[in-house]
Motif scaffolding. Structure first.
Motif, PDB file in Angstrom:
ATOM      1  N   ALA A  12       0.828  -1.203   0.000  1.00 54.68           N
ATOM      2  CA  ALA A  12       0.000   0.000   0.000  1.00 54.68           C
ATOM      3  C   ALA A  12       0.868   1.262   0.000  1.00 54.68           C
ATOM      4  O   ALA A  12       0.605   2.218  -0.737  1.00 54.68           O
ATOM      5  N   SER A  13       1.919   1.269   0.823  1.00 57.19           N
ATOM      6  CA  SER A  13       2.771   2.458   0.912  1.00 57.19           C
ATOM      7  C   SER A  13       3.562   2.668  -0.370  1.00 57.19           C
ATOM      8  O   SER A  13       3.709   3.804  -0.835  1.00 57.19           O
ATOM      9  N   SER A  17       3.328   5.771  -2.949  1.00 59.09           N
ATOM     10  CA  SER A  17       4.497   6.536  -3.381  1.00 59.09           C
ATOM     11  C   SER A  17       4.589   6.577  -4.905  1.00 59.09           C
ATOM     12  O   SER A  17       4.833   7.637  -5.494  1.00 59.09           O
ATOM     13  N   SER A  18       4.370   5.431  -5.537  1.00 63.94           N
ATOM     14  CA  SER A  18       4.421   5.375  -7.001  1.00 63.94           C
ATOM     15  C   SER A  18       3.314   6.206  -7.621  1.00 63.94           C
ATOM     16  O   SER A  18       3.536   6.942  -8.594  1.00 63.94           O
ATOM     17  N   ALA A 152       2.260  12.725   0.137  1.00 72.06           N
ATOM     18  CA  ALA A 152       1.268  12.923  -0.920  1.00 72.06           C
ATOM     19  C   ALA A 152       0.298  14.054  -0.567  1.00 72.06           C
ATOM     20  O   ALA A 152      -0.037  14.900  -1.414  1.00 72.06           O
ATOM     21  N   ILE A 153      -0.137  14.085   0.690  1.00 73.27           N
ATOM     22  CA  ILE A 153      -1.082  15.113   1.127  1.00 73.27           C
ATOM     23  C   ILE A 153      -0.448  16.505   1.040  1.00 73.27           C
ATOM     24  O   ILE A 153      -1.066  17.466   0.542  1.00 73.27           O
ATOM     25  N   VAL A 258       5.616   1.726 -11.727  1.00 73.22           N
ATOM     26  CA  VAL A 258       6.220   0.423 -11.462  1.00 73.22           C
ATOM     27  C   VAL A 258       7.728   0.537 -11.281  1.00 73.22           C
ATOM     28  O   VAL A 258       8.318  -0.228 -10.514  1.00 73.22           O
ATOM     29  N   THR A 259       8.384   1.490 -11.943  1.00 76.16           N
ATOM     30  CA  THR A 259       9.827   1.655 -11.747  1.00 76.16           C
ATOM     31  C   THR A 259      10.137   2.175 -10.350  1.00 76.16           C
ATOM     32  O   THR A 259      11.234   1.949  -9.837  1.00 76.16           O
ATOM     33  N   ILE A 260       9.209   2.876  -9.729  1.00 75.07           N
ATOM     34  CA  ILE A 260       9.382   3.323  -8.346  1.00 75.07           C
ATOM     35  C   ILE A 260       8.919   2.255  -7.375  1.00 75.07           C
ATOM     36  O   ILE A 260       9.517   2.038  -6.323  1.00 75.07           O
TER      37      ILE A 260
END
Length: 414
Positions: A12-13, A17-18, A152-153, A258-260
């Protein structure tokens, strides 16, 4: 056996992030000019390069060496590593400020602002990453989720304020917002972990010497890895021009989640692999590495399938069809790159857990040379697509070298 709860929070994290990086990149792609977006990519690449050195020297070493410390010494050790990181960030900011000042004196005002913004953003990025690494070491994946969520927020909040105030999204403004969100997330990490710098100078010197033993090779790896993964940008910029660089990086954004996600997910396994390696159970390291490589490869294929169905919708949603026509094949080539990169990430993780950073540097050096050569040769004939194909071939070279080392070398000898 990894706990299902830990894996769920980790996924989830990392997905958060991605997703944050993807949405931010697509937003900037739609509101910035191609030239501005290209400059942002160069600045962000500089941040990743500098932060990568900090990670290699201190954070990766902390993850690998912590299991070798006594349990009651591990928290104090982390605090001393944070002290080393703060010192490094301070010197980075001073150097960035000095370069920015000289740029102003030479009347390069844009570069003056940009240099300072890069230094500040790098410091925030590395400090946030420290608390994420510490959370993974202690298997507190929920802390990682909360740190990424706060980032993100804050990003969304700061960019919303800029939009309401009708501020233009210049490169320096974007980097300042990015830095502010990183520092806010790092502060939350400090609150959650209760880790602050510990200024025991004698011990800090000893920790630096210990970290330098493996860190110097991992830092070399980071420098070479930067060349390995950014050679397409350098080659395209030299042979075709900045507009082509923007086109190639625009295509890369579609695979950025996906790279992240893949390297981020690897952070979940590195502390566990390091603990297993410290116990001397190398067979378990091999088994977990194989499972990880399969998981990451399947993840890349699943993302490729998803992207196939949503690609046109994303192009329309962010109004990219006019400015970035004909990047579909570039996206396909990037997905092939991601597949091989996913497998290599799992194998490199085992090399780190076994504390064999010299081997990692060797593989990355060979792959970087292949990346530059292939990208240059292919770009001469096939333009932007050739440059991307060049780094695909470089990943194949890296995979071949890693498999050879695992089979033929003393990589597993202790």
């Amino acid at each position: 056996m990894l706990a299902l709860k830990a894996i769920s929070f980790s996924l989830a994290s990392q997905a958060l992030s991605s997703g944050t990086t993807f949405v931010l990149s697509m937003y900037l792609l739609s509101v910035m000019s191609p030239e501005g977006f290209g400059l942002y990519n160069l600045a962000f690449a500089a941040i990743l390069f500098l932060a990568g050195i900090g990670n290699a020297l201190f954070l990766t070493q902390m993850v690998v060496l912590t299991p070798r410390k006594k349990v009651d010494e591990q928290k104090e050790y982390a605090r001393r590593i944070l002290s080393l990181l703060v010192i490094s960030c301070f010197f980075c900011s001073v150097i960035g400020g000095a370069l920015g000042f000289f740029a102003f004196l030479l009347e390069f005002k844009v570069w003056g602002f940009l240099t300072g913004a890069i230094a500040i953003a790098t410091a925030g990025y590395v400090l946030k990453d420290f608390y994420i690494r510490y959370a993974y070491i202690n298997e507190r994946e929920i802390w990682v989720f909360l740190i990424n969520f706060s980032n993100a927020i804050f990003l969304a909040l700061f960019f919303t304020v800029l939009a309401l105030l009708n501020f233009s999204c210049g490169v320096s403004e974007v980097l300042v917002v990015f830095a502010a969100s990183q520092f806010c997330a790092a502060y939350l990490g400090k609150f959650l972990t209760e880790i602050t710098p510990l200024w025991k100078i004698k011990k800090i010197k000893e920790d630096f010497k210990e970290a330098w033993a493996g860190g110097k090779w991992d830092s070399l790896t980071n420098c070479v890895y930067f060349l390995r993964t950014q050679s397409h940008t350098l080659v395209v910029g030299a042979l075709i021009g900045s507009a082509a660089v923007a086109k190639v990086n625009a295509a890369r954004i579609f695979v950025s989640p996906v790279t992240i996600l893949i390297p981020g997910l690897s952070q979940v396994f590195l502390p566990r692999l390091s603990k297993i390696s410290a116990q001397g159970t190398l067979v378990q390291v091999e088994k977990l590495t194989i499972k990880l490589c399969i998981l990451l490869a399947l993840l890349s294929l699943a993302y490729a399938a998803l992207l196939f169905f949503v690609y046109e919708a994303l192009m329309s949603l962010f109004s990219l069809k006019e400015s970035y026509q004909g990047i579909g094949w570039l996206v396909v080539f990037w997905m092939v790159y991601v597949f091989f990169m996913a497998i290599n990430s799992g194998l490199f993780l085992a090399v780190k857990a076994l504390n064999r950073f010299k081997y990692q540097a060797a593989v990355n050096s060979v792959s970087a040379a292949a990346s530059v050569i292939f990208s240059f040769c292919f770009c001469s004939f096939y333009m932007e697509a050739g440059a991307v194909l060049g780094i695909v071939f470089a990943e194949v070279v890296a995979l071949s070298a890693l498999l050879y080392m695992f089979r033929k070398s003393d990589l597993k000898s202790k």
